[in-house]
Design a protein around this motif. Structure first.
Motif, PDB file in Angstrom:
ATOM      1  N   LEU A 105       0.969  -1.157   0.149  1.00  0.00           N
ATOM      2  CA  LEU A 105      -0.154  -0.103  -0.049  1.00  0.00           C
ATOM      3  C   LEU A 105       0.984   1.130   0.106  1.00  0.00           C
ATOM      4  N   ASP A 106       0.401   2.444  -0.504  1.00  0.00           N
ATOM      5  CA  ASP A 106       1.240   3.707  -0.834  1.00  0.00           C
ATOM      6  C   ASP A 106       1.275   4.152   0.803  1.00  0.00           C
ATOM      7  N   THR A 109      -1.775   5.290   1.927  1.00  0.00           N
ATOM      8  CA  THR A 109      -2.848   4.605   2.122  1.00  0.00           C
ATOM      9  C   THR A 109      -3.108   3.898   3.294  1.00  0.00           C
ATOM     10  N   TYR A 136     -11.406  -0.736  -2.111  1.00  0.00           N
ATOM     11  CA  TYR A 136     -10.963   0.458  -1.597  1.00  0.00           C
ATOM     12  C   TYR A 136     -12.112   1.651  -1.287  1.00  0.00           C
ATOM     13  N   HIS A 188       0.058   2.318  -7.737  1.00  0.00           N
ATOM     14  CA  HIS A 188      -0.936   3.538  -7.500  1.00  0.00           C
ATOM     15  C   HIS A 188      -2.315   3.474  -8.293  1.00  0.00           C
ATOM     16  N   GLN A 189      -2.626   1.984  -8.558  1.00  0.00           N
ATOM     17  CA  GLN A 189      -3.644   1.889  -9.558  1.00  0.00           C
ATOM     18  C   GLN A 189      -4.980   2.859  -8.937  1.00  0.00           C
ATOM     19  N   VAL A 190      -5.489   2.661  -7.994  1.00  0.00           N
ATOM     20  CA  VAL A 190      -6.764   3.517  -7.726  1.00  0.00           C
ATOM     21  C   VAL A 190      -6.590   5.128  -7.955  1.00  0.00           C
ATOM     22  N   LYS A 191      -5.271   5.507  -7.466  1.00  0.00           N
ATOM     23  CA  LYS A 191      -4.913   7.066  -7.661  1.00  0.00           C
ATOM     24  C   LYS A 191      -4.801   7.290  -9.090  1.00  0.00           C
ATOM     25  N   LEU A 204      -7.052   7.287   0.799  1.00  0.00           N
ATOM     26  CA  LEU A 204      -7.347   5.803   0.278  1.00  0.00           C
ATOM     27  C   LEU A 204      -7.261   5.100   1.429  1.00  0.00           C
TER      28      LEU A 204
HETATM   29  N1  URA Z   1      -4.195   2.088  -5.183  1.00  0.00           N
HETATM   30  C1  URA Z   1      -3.263   3.071  -5.083  1.00  0.00           C
HETATM   31  O1  URA Z   1      -3.504   3.888  -5.866  1.00  0.00           O
HETATM   32  N2  URA Z   1      -2.538   3.046  -3.856  1.00  0.00           N
HETATM   33  C2  URA Z   1      -2.534   2.007  -2.956  1.00  0.00           C
HETATM   34  O2  URA Z   1      -2.044   2.147  -1.990  1.00  0.00           O
HETATM   35  C3  URA Z   1      -3.436   0.806  -3.550  1.00  0.00           C
HETATM   36  C4  URA Z   1      -4.045   0.847  -4.551  1.00  0.00           C
END
Ligand code: URA
Length: 238
Positions: A105-106, A109, A136, A188-191, A204
Motif C-alpha cells: 500500500l502507498d 494509504t 478501496y 498506484h492503481q486507484v490514484k 485511500l
Molecule cells: N491503489 C493506489 O493508488 N494506492 C494503493 O496504495 C493501493 C491501490
C-alpha cells in the motif's frame, strides 16, 4: 509433528541467532508451563508449544499470517526511506523471521494489509491469476459524478498499461467518496485511475481483501492480529 531443541525453536520464532537463543535459555529467561528451562538441548514437540521469553507469552507458529490496520505515513518497502516501515508496528521477532507485506500500500494509504513469512502464501495472494477482489474507499478532490463511476467501470487507459484498467464494482458513497473494487494490483492503481478520469484521490483506505473485512477484525489504527485458518480461507472468496 516435529521435535526440535529449544534453541532452534526460539531461533525459528525470531528471537535471534542460535547462540543468542542458547544464552537466553542459560540466563533463565525462557519458561515452559511456568518453569524455567535452562538446558538448550532439550527437544520439544513444536505443535501447540507455548513458552515465555522475558515473561512474555508466545505460541510456536511455523508461519505467521497477520492483518495490520495500516495507518498513514508508514512505508511497505523493505528499506523505508521517508517514513517508518510497517514492520516497526509489529514485535521485532517478526522482522527477524522475515515477515513481509503481501503486496504494497502507498505510504499514505490506510487499511487492511496482510503480512506473512510464508512464501507460498505471499505468492498465492499476490498472484494476478487468482483475481482476488480488493475493496478501496477513495476520497476525491472533485465531486463524484455518475460519469466518473461509469468511466471507472468501463475502463480507463493508463499510459504504461496496454489495456484499459477497469473497476469490477464502483459505487458512489457520498459526494466525495467512492467504493472501488479492483482485481489487479498495479502501482498506484486507484490514484492513477482517478487521475486518468480527471479527478484526484485525496485519501485511500483498503477495507476488504477477498471476503475478509477490516471492520470484522476490530483493529484500531496501527493494530494487528494473527489470522486463523478460517480467516485465511476468506481471503480468496468474495
Ligand atoms: N491503489 C493506489 O493508488 N494506492 C494503493 O496504495 C493501493 C491501490
Amino acid at each position: 509433528m516435529s521435535k526440535q531443541t529449544l534453541e532452534r525453536i526460539l531461533q525459528s520464532q525470531g528471537f535471534g541467532t542460535r547462540k543468542w537463543c542458547s544464552r537466553l535459555i542459560a540466563d533463565g529467561e525462557v519458561k515452559i508451563r511456568g518453569e524455567i528451562v535452562s538446558d538448550y538441548r532439550i527437544a520439544y514437540e513444536t505443535e501447540g508449544l507455548e513458552f515465555s521469553v522475558y515473561g512474555e507469552e508466545w505460541k510456536y507458529r511455523e508461519h505467521v499470517y497477520i492483518a495490520l490496520n495500516k495507518p498513514a505515513d508508514y512505508e511497505c518497502s523493505r528499506k523505508p526511506s521517508h517514513h517508518p516501515g510497517v514492520l516497526s508496528l509489529l514485535p521485532e521477532q517478526f522482522a527477524l523471521r522475515d515477515v513481509q507485506p503481501v503486496g504494497r500500500l502507498d505510504h499514505d494509504t490506510t487499511g487492511l494489509l496482510l503480512m506473512s513469512d510464508d512464501g507460498s502464501f505471499i505468492h498465492a495472494q499476490s498472484s494476478p491469476k487468482r483475481h482476488i477482489p480488493k475493496v478501496y474507499i477513495a476520497t476525491t478532490d472533485d465531486p463524484v459524478t455518475s460519469q466518473l463511476v461509469a468511466q471507472l467501470l468501463k475502463g480507463v487507459k493508463l499510459h504504461d498499461e496496454p489495456a484499459p484498467l477497469t473497476a469490477i464494482i464502483c459505487k458512489m458513497l457520498n459526494e466525495h467518496q467512492l467504493e472501488i473494487v479492483l482485481e489487479q494490483g498495479k502501482y498506484h492503481q486507484v490514484k492513477r485511475m482517478l487521475a486518468a478520469a480527471d479527478n484526484h484521490c485525496t485519501a485511500l483506505c483498503r477495507t476488504e481483501i477477498g471476503g475478509l473485512k477490516l471492520e470484522a477484525l476490530s483493529l484500531a489504527d496501527g493494530e494487528w492480529c494473527y489470522l486463523d485458518e478460517a480467516q485465511r480461507a476468506l481471503l480468496a472468496a468474495p
